[in-house]
Design a protein around this motif. Structure first.
Motif, PDB file in Angstrom:
ATOM      1  N   SER A   1     -38.174 -50.320 -53.572  1.00 10.76           N
ATOM      2  CA  SER A   1     -37.806 -49.150 -52.767  1.00 10.76           C
ATOM      3  C   SER A   1     -37.852 -49.441 -51.264  1.00 10.76           C
ATOM      4  CB  SER A   1     -38.740 -47.977 -53.084  1.00 10.76           C
ATOM      5  OG  SER A   1     -40.072 -48.271 -52.670  1.00 10.76           O
ATOM      6  N   GLY A   2     -38.245 -50.662 -50.904  1.00 12.05           N
ATOM      7  CA  GLY A   2     -38.282 -51.031 -49.497  1.00 12.05           C
ATOM      8  C   GLY A   2     -39.532 -50.614 -48.760  1.00 12.05           C
ATOM      9  N   GLN A   3     -40.565 -50.165 -49.487  1.00 13.42           N
ATOM     10  CA  GLN A   3     -41.800 -49.715 -48.847  1.00 13.42           C
ATOM     11  C   GLN A   3     -42.689 -50.886 -48.437  1.00 13.42           C
ATOM     12  OE1 GLN A   3     -43.859 -46.608 -51.089  1.00 13.42           O
ATOM     13  NE2 GLN A   3     -41.936 -46.045 -52.066  1.00 13.42           N
ATOM     14  N   VAL A   4     -42.543 -52.014 -49.144  1.00  7.80           N
ATOM     15  CA  VAL A   4     -43.408 -53.163 -48.897  1.00  7.80           C
ATOM     16  C   VAL A   4     -42.554 -54.412 -48.716  1.00  7.80           C
ATOM     17  CG1 VAL A   4     -45.277 -54.608 -49.804  1.00  7.80           C
ATOM     18  CG2 VAL A   4     -45.268 -52.171 -50.275  1.00  7.80           C
ATOM     19  N   GLU A   5     -42.850 -55.162 -47.652  1.00  6.43           N
ATOM     20  CA  GLU A   5     -42.201 -56.442 -47.419  1.00  6.43           C
ATOM     21  C   GLU A   5     -42.977 -57.519 -48.173  1.00  6.43           C
ATOM     22  OE1 GLU A   5     -41.360 -59.473 -43.629  1.00  6.43           O
ATOM     23  OE2 GLU A   5     -42.131 -57.444 -43.287  1.00  6.43           O
ATOM     24  N   LEU A   6     -42.291 -58.576 -48.590  1.00  4.83           N
ATOM     25  CA  LEU A   6     -42.929 -59.655 -49.342  1.00  4.83           C
ATOM     26  C   LEU A   6     -42.686 -60.994 -48.669  1.00  4.83           C
ATOM     27  CD1 LEU A   6     -44.318 -60.922 -51.861  1.00  4.83           C
ATOM     28  CD2 LEU A   6     -42.038 -60.958 -52.938  1.00  4.83           C
ATOM     29  N   GLU A   7     -43.760 -61.760 -48.471  1.00  2.00           N
ATOM     30  CA  GLU A   7     -43.659 -63.157 -48.084  1.00  2.00           C
ATOM     31  C   GLU A   7     -44.221 -63.978 -49.229  1.00  2.00           C
ATOM     32  OE1 GLU A   7     -45.395 -66.391 -44.829  1.00  2.00           O
ATOM     33  OE2 GLU A   7     -45.371 -64.260 -44.312  1.00  2.00           O
ATOM     34  N   LEU A   8     -43.364 -64.719 -49.892  1.00  2.00           N
ATOM     35  CA  LEU A   8     -43.760 -65.492 -51.069  1.00  2.00           C
ATOM     36  C   LEU A   8     -44.207 -66.882 -50.635  1.00  2.00           C
ATOM     37  CD1 LEU A   8     -43.830 -65.252 -54.185  1.00  2.00           C
ATOM     38  CD2 LEU A   8     -41.552 -66.290 -54.208  1.00  2.00           C
ATOM     39  N   VAL A   9     -45.403 -67.286 -51.052  1.00  2.00           N
ATOM     40  CA  VAL A   9     -45.973 -68.571 -50.661  1.00  2.00           C
ATOM     41  C   VAL A   9     -46.492 -69.273 -51.913  1.00  2.00           C
ATOM     42  CG1 VAL A   9     -47.665 -69.748 -49.201  1.00  2.00           C
ATOM     43  CG2 VAL A   9     -46.720 -67.542 -48.469  1.00  2.00           C
ATOM     44  N   PRO A  10     -46.095 -70.510 -52.157  1.00  2.00           N
ATOM     45  CA  PRO A  10     -46.649 -71.240 -53.307  1.00  2.00           C
ATOM     46  C   PRO A  10     -48.177 -71.251 -53.262  1.00  2.00           C
ATOM     47  CG  PRO A  10     -44.807 -72.439 -52.356  1.00  2.00           C
ATOM     48  CD  PRO A  10     -45.103 -71.310 -51.423  1.00  2.00           C
ATOM     49  N   GLN A  11     -48.800 -71.231 -54.421  1.00  2.00           N
ATOM     50  CA  GLN A  11     -50.249 -71.019 -54.483  1.00  2.00           C
ATOM     51  C   GLN A  11     -51.047 -72.066 -53.717  1.00  2.00           C
ATOM     52  OE1 GLN A  11     -51.791 -70.856 -58.458  1.00  2.00           O
ATOM     53  NE2 GLN A  11     -53.713 -70.064 -57.834  1.00  2.00           N
ATOM     54  N   GLY A  12     -50.719 -73.343 -53.909  1.00  2.00           N
ATOM     55  CA  GLY A  12     -51.450 -74.379 -53.181  1.00  2.00           C
ATOM     56  C   GLY A  12     -51.238 -74.283 -51.685  1.00  2.00           C
ATOM     57  N   THR A  13     -50.019 -73.941 -51.275  1.00  2.00           N
ATOM     58  CA  THR A  13     -49.718 -73.769 -49.859  1.00  2.00           C
ATOM     59  C   THR A  13     -50.473 -72.581 -49.295  1.00  2.00           C
ATOM     60  OG1 THR A  13     -47.504 -74.711 -50.193  1.00  2.00           O
ATOM     61  CG2 THR A  13     -47.856 -73.437 -48.188  1.00  2.00           C
ATOM     62  N   LEU A  14     -50.561 -71.499 -50.074  1.00  2.00           N
ATOM     63  CA  LEU A  14     -51.299 -70.318 -49.628  1.00  2.00           C
ATOM     64  C   LEU A  14     -52.762 -70.665 -49.370  1.00  2.00           C
ATOM     65  CD1 LEU A  14     -51.262 -67.205 -49.150  1.00  2.00           C
ATOM     66  CD2 LEU A  14     -51.972 -66.967 -51.542  1.00  2.00           C
ATOM     67  N   ALA A  15     -53.379 -71.365 -50.314  1.00  2.00           N
ATOM     68  CA  ALA A  15     -54.778 -71.744 -50.159  1.00  2.00           C
ATOM     69  C   ALA A  15     -54.973 -72.645 -48.939  1.00  2.00           C
ATOM     70  CB  ALA A  15     -55.282 -72.450 -51.422  1.00  2.00           C
ATOM     71  N   GLU A  16     -54.051 -73.598 -48.742  1.00  2.00           N
ATOM     72  CA  GLU A  16     -54.197 -74.514 -47.620  1.00  2.00           C
ATOM     73  C   GLU A  16     -53.912 -73.824 -46.285  1.00  2.00           C
ATOM     74  OE1 GLU A  16     -54.982 -78.135 -45.595  1.00  2.00           O
ATOM     75  OE2 GLU A  16     -55.621 -77.190 -47.469  1.00  2.00           O
ATOM     76  N   ARG A  17     -53.007 -72.856 -46.265  1.00  2.00           N
ATOM     77  CA  ARG A  17     -52.753 -72.108 -45.030  1.00  2.00           C
ATOM     78  C   ARG A  17     -53.993 -71.321 -44.612  1.00  2.00           C
ATOM     79  NH1 ARG A  17     -47.432 -68.575 -45.110  1.00  2.00           N
ATOM     80  NH2 ARG A  17     -48.170 -68.233 -42.976  1.00  2.00           N
ATOM     81  N   ILE A  18     -54.672 -70.736 -45.591  1.00  2.00           N
ATOM     82  CA  ILE A  18     -55.907 -70.004 -45.278  1.00  2.00           C
ATOM     83  C   ILE A  18     -56.995 -70.972 -44.832  1.00  2.00           C
ATOM     84  CG2 ILE A  18     -57.709 -68.513 -46.213  1.00  2.00           C
ATOM     85  CD1 ILE A  18     -55.563 -67.487 -48.229  1.00  2.00           C
TER      86      ILE A  18
END
Length: 228
Positions: A93-110
Motif C-alpha cells: 500500500s506504500g506505507q512502508v519503504e523497504l531496503e533489502l540487504v543480504p543477511q551477511g551484509t546486514l550483519a557486517e554493516r551493523i
C-alpha cells in the motif's frame, strides 16, 4: 559512562523520537525484545526506520509496530515469510519503504557501524540490482560492492542476564544480532530476565561489555522463552 537501570519498559524507551533509526534484535521470534517493542508502540512516535533481520512475524512484536503505523522504512534481509502479512500489506500500500540487504551484509554493516569502519567491499550482490548506485571494484579478478556502515539512534535488544554494571550474556539463538547492535547505536536499551551482582558473571563469558549498554530494564517473564 555508566548504565542506567530503570523500573519499566516505558521508561526505557522514553529517549526514542520521531524519525529515529532503531536497531531491533531478533531472528524471527528468537531474541526479539517484545516488551520493549510494545512499550515503543505506546509512545507517540512515528516515521521510524527499523533495522531487523526480518520484517515481523504474525501480529505481535515488530509486526504489530509496523501495523500501528510507526515504521516508515524497513531495512532487513527477509521481509516476507508465511506469517509476515502485516508488513506485506503495508509495503504493497506504500506505507512502508523497504531496503533489502543480504543477511551477511546486514550483519557486517551493523558491525562496521559499531567498529567505526567507513565501509567495506563484499562480493555479495555484485552484478545484481542490489549493487545499483554503489561503488564497485574488481580486486584480484573478483567483483566487489562497497557497502556503507549502519548506525542508529537507538537499539532495542533482549539479553538473558545483566550484572549491576550492565555487562550482558545471552542464551542460545537469542544472541543473534544483539551484541553488534549494542555497539552500533547511540543509545542501547536492553531487556533482561534478571540482574545479578557484579562478579556473578564470569568475565570470560561476558558477550556485551557494559560500556556499550545505556539502559537496562528487567522483564522477568518475557513473552518468548529465554532460549528463544
Amino acid at each position: 559512562m555508566s548504565t542506567t537501570f530503570v523500573e519499566s519498559t516505558a521508561q526505557a524507551v522514553e529517549c526514542v523520537r520521531d524519525g529515529d533509526t532503531v536497531l531491533i534484535g531478533g531472528f524471527g521470534a528468537a531474541g526479539q525484545p517484545v516488551e520493549l517493542i510494545e512499550a515503543l508502540m505506546a509512545r507517540d512516535v512515528s516515521g521510524l526506520t527499523v533495522v531487523n533481520n526480518n520484517a515481523g512475524n504474525g501480529t505481535t512484536g515488530l509486526a504489530a509496530l509496523i501495523g500501528a503505523g510507526k515504521v516508515a522504512k524497513m531495512i532487513c534481509s527477509f521481509p516476507r515469510q508465511h506469517d509476515s502479512q502485516i508488513f506485506d500489506a503495508a509495503y504493497r500500500s506504500g506505507q512502508v519503504e523497504l531496503e533489502l540487504v543480504p543477511q551477511g551484509t546486514l550483519a557486517e554493516r551493523i558491525r562496521a557501524g559499531g567498529a567505526g569502519i567507513g565501509g567495506f567491499f563484499t562480493p555479495t550482490g555484485y552484478g545484481t540490482a542490489l549493487a545499483e548506485g554503489k561503488e564497485t571494484r574488481v580486486i584480484d579478478g573478483r567483483g566487489y560492492v562497497l557497502e556503507a556502515p549502519l548506525v542508529a539512534d537507538v537499539a532495542l535488544v533482549k539479553a538473558l542476564r545483566a550484572d549491576e554494571l550492565g555487562n550482558l550474556i545471552y542464551r542460545k539463538t537469542a544472541r543473534n544480532f544483539g551484541p553488534i547492535m549494542c555497539t552500533a547505536a547511540a543509545h542501547a536499551i536492553v531487556q533482561v530476565s534478571e540482574v545479578v551482582p557484579v562478579g556473578s558473571i564470569d568475565p570470560e563469558i561476558v558477550v556485551t561489555p557494559y560500556i556499550y549498554v545505556d539502559t537496562v530494564v528487567t522483564v522477568p517473564h518475557p513473552a518468548t522463552p529465554a532460549s528463544a
